[in-house]
Design an enzyme around this catalytic site. Structure first.
Site, PDB file in Angstrom:
ATOM      1  N   SER A  31       0.832  -1.199   0.000  1.00  0.00           N
ATOM      2  CA  SER A  31       0.000   0.000   0.000  1.00  0.00           C
ATOM      3  C   SER A  31       0.869   1.252   0.000  1.00  0.00           C
ATOM      4  O   SER A  31       1.685   1.441  -0.903  1.00  0.00           O
ATOM      5  CB  SER A  31      -0.964  -0.049   1.187  1.00  0.00           C
ATOM      6  OG  SER A  31      -1.922   0.966   1.112  1.00  0.00           O
ATOM      7  N   ASP A  50       4.089  23.983  -0.956  1.00  0.00           N
ATOM      8  CA  ASP A  50       5.493  23.772  -1.339  1.00  0.00           C
ATOM      9  C   ASP A  50       6.007  22.376  -0.988  1.00  0.00           C
ATOM     10  O   ASP A  50       7.104  22.201  -0.460  1.00  0.00           O
ATOM     11  CB  ASP A  50       6.380  24.841  -0.704  1.00  0.00           C
ATOM     12  CG  ASP A  50       6.263  24.877   0.816  1.00  0.00           C
ATOM     13  OD1 ASP A  50       5.279  24.331   1.355  1.00  0.00           O
ATOM     14  OD2 ASP A  50       7.148  25.468   1.471  1.00  0.00           O
ATOM     15  N   HIS A  72      -7.269  -5.474  -1.211  1.00  0.00           N
ATOM     16  CA  HIS A  72      -6.104  -4.671  -0.878  1.00  0.00           C
ATOM     17  C   HIS A  72      -5.225  -5.348   0.163  1.00  0.00           C
ATOM     18  O   HIS A  72      -4.011  -5.108   0.210  1.00  0.00           O
ATOM     19  CB  HIS A  72      -6.571  -3.296  -0.368  1.00  0.00           C
ATOM     20  CG  HIS A  72      -5.477  -2.310  -0.172  1.00  0.00           C
ATOM     21  ND1 HIS A  72      -4.804  -1.723  -1.221  1.00  0.00           N
ATOM     22  CD2 HIS A  72      -4.935  -1.795   0.960  1.00  0.00           C
ATOM     23  CE1 HIS A  72      -3.905  -0.883  -0.747  1.00  0.00           C
ATOM     24  NE2 HIS A  72      -3.953  -0.907   0.570  1.00  0.00           N
TER      25      HIS A  72
END
Length: 488
Positions: free
Chosen positions: A187, A410, A463
């Site tokens: 993951s 940023d 998953h």
């Protein structure tokens, strides 16, 4: 194994950046405990079928600064081998846990993928910075910061780029002759693996990705991820209610009860509040893993207190309210909620992407409206929302920091397409066709940018396939790279 050490100059507390001073005492204690060494290896100990030993490292908080300037944090890693192989010469395999904000597994026995890996490797279970025993960022430790901005200035160093820097630091001290090692990323750990391929490929021998191929576009890809995942989330809800149709009414009744309660919800044991939209968060783990449907169903079996006195008011049980909070884990792993959307950001702000995408689909996910109209209440997936920092007690102190992180622009790059296009490191990836967390189409787009990657696309697992597959997933990926699986 020889332990390397160097002399490390401790900074005067007042010479540190403000946001670093509050962790100074704990790190000073770490240095004292390690007698100035940057790496200490503990003795071997046992659990059934495995031998383990602990490693502690002192690493820079900010790798862009010189050693004399950077504040230091600790990183913990546990080494695991099969019994009797402590002194054998075997390749190293670093495991990178999913998350962000979750520690590496704590082995209690040799089983599953770990047992398979330990047959042929020295497995390194590294707690990513801020988790487990790696200078953990807990709900209490983060309160040492004097302001939300100071916390944000600290948290910016806890993304995949610095997790990879930590891994390289550890590799150069652990692996004989600082040779390359293999990496297994599950993951978010797979996201870190692709960052590793982008910026430090010389440290890699092989890479295995399980449900962990990230979107690598510029800006913030969180919005694209959530838009792509809405369809699978709806599909998983429909499948759940088809398997347990009796839960349609149960969950609808719970939503109605919450909505009609004073304040729009009921108090949680920790001091937070359970609202209809908060209830929907159960879909995060209830809908996306192989046994999630069953666990969710059994949880709702005990949502109501029994009426043992005729005429007593029906109410949600303390059992359910306690279980709800344990499901979410934000009290023990708050870093997940704070940093989740930032894992998708490169030079752009997330601006609460999940919240914006959910708003676009409110006709499907308005729990109160669905309950009143007699429709199934759809649960949400892997999404973090701003209102969670009001309703979840453990997150309330970090509301301002969460908003600052959502507006932060940023963020440095996490991937380098040019390097990935020229990749020479053998890479094998399991892509789960019905993955609710990592969309198969976005994963395939990124895979096309990684030269030489070998893919195994399957609907056999969800998953959580690495954990659920009893070693089969890892064995299949290894087979893709060692010649046991055909190229075509």
């Amino acid at each position: 194994m020889q332990t390397l050490s160097i002399s490390v100059r401790l900074f005067h507390r007042n010479s540190l950046p403000t946001q670093s001073r509050y962790f100074c005492s704990s790190i000073r204690s770490s240095f004292a405990a390690m007698n100035g060494q940057i790496h200490i290896a503990g003795p071997w100990y046992s659990v059934p079928e495995l031998r383990l030993r602990d490693h502690h490292f002192i690493v820079p908080l900010d790798y862009s600064q010189s050693e004399s300037q950077s504040h230091k944090i600790s990183v913990f890693a546990r080494e695991a081998v099969a019994v009797g192989k402590e002194n054998q010469d075997m390749p190293y395999l670093l495991y990178l846990q999913g998350g962000p904000g979750f520690e590496s597994p704590r082995p209690t026995e040799g089983s599953g993928w770990l047992s398979k890996a330990c047959e042929e490797h020295r497995v390194i279970l590294m707690d990513q910075r801020g988790t487990g025993l790696s200078t953990p960022l807990t709900t209490s430790s983060m309160l040492q910061m004097k302001s939300a901005q100071e916390l944000v200035d600290y948290l910016k160093y806890f993304r995949a780029d610095n997790i990879v820097n930590d891994a390289e630091f550890v590799r150069k001290l652990l692996v004989p002759n600082a040779g390359p090692w293999k990496v297994l990323g599950q993951s978010f750990g797979g996201f870190c693996g692709v960052t590793y391929l982008s910026f430090a490929p010389k440290g890699l021998k092989e890479v295995y990705l399980t449900g962990g191929i990230p979107p690598i576009g510029d800006g913030c890809t969180a919005e694209a991820v959530y838009k792509a995942c809405i369809g699978p989330i709806i599909t998983q809800n429909e499948k759940y209610y088809k398997r347990y149709p009796q839960d349609i009414k149960i969950i609808r009744d719970v939503v109605n009860d919450l909505e009609q309660s004073e304040g729009g919800g009921v108090p949680l044991p920790s001091g937070g509040i359970l609202t209809p939209r908060g209830l929907q968060l159960l879909g995060l783990t209830g809908l996306g893993s192989s046994t999630g449907f069953e666990r969710l169903h059994y949880l709702f079996e005990r949502v109501w207190d029994p009426v043992i006195v005729p005429g007593a008011e029906k109410q949600i049980s303390n059992y359910f309210l306690n279980a709800f909070e344990k499901w979410l884990s934000f009290d023990t792993n708050p870093l997940y909620a704070l940093m989740h959307e930032s894992i998708y950001c490169q030079g752009a702000a997330s601006q609460w992407a999940a919240h914006r995408v959910r708003t676009e689909h409110e006709n499907k996910f308005d729990a109160v409206k669905a309950a009143k109209e007699g429709r199934p209440v759809f649960l949400t997936g892997e999404m973090v929302f701003p209102w969670m920092f009001d309703e979840i007690h453990a997150l309330r102190p970090f509301k301002e920091a969460a908003n600052l992180l959502a507006e932060k622009k940023d963020w440095p790059p996490l991937y380098n397409k040019t390097t990935l296009n020229k990749n020479t490191v053998p890479v094998a990836a399991a892509v789960y066709y019905e993955d609710m967390f990592v969309n198969v189409n976005l994963a395939m787009e990124t895979a096309a940018e990684i030269a030489g990657i070998r893919l195994w696309v399957t609907n056999e697992y969800m998953h959580s396939g690495l954990r659920d597959g009893a070693g089969h997933v890892l064995d299949h990926l290894m087979g893709l790279l060692n010649g046991k699986k055909p190229l075509f």
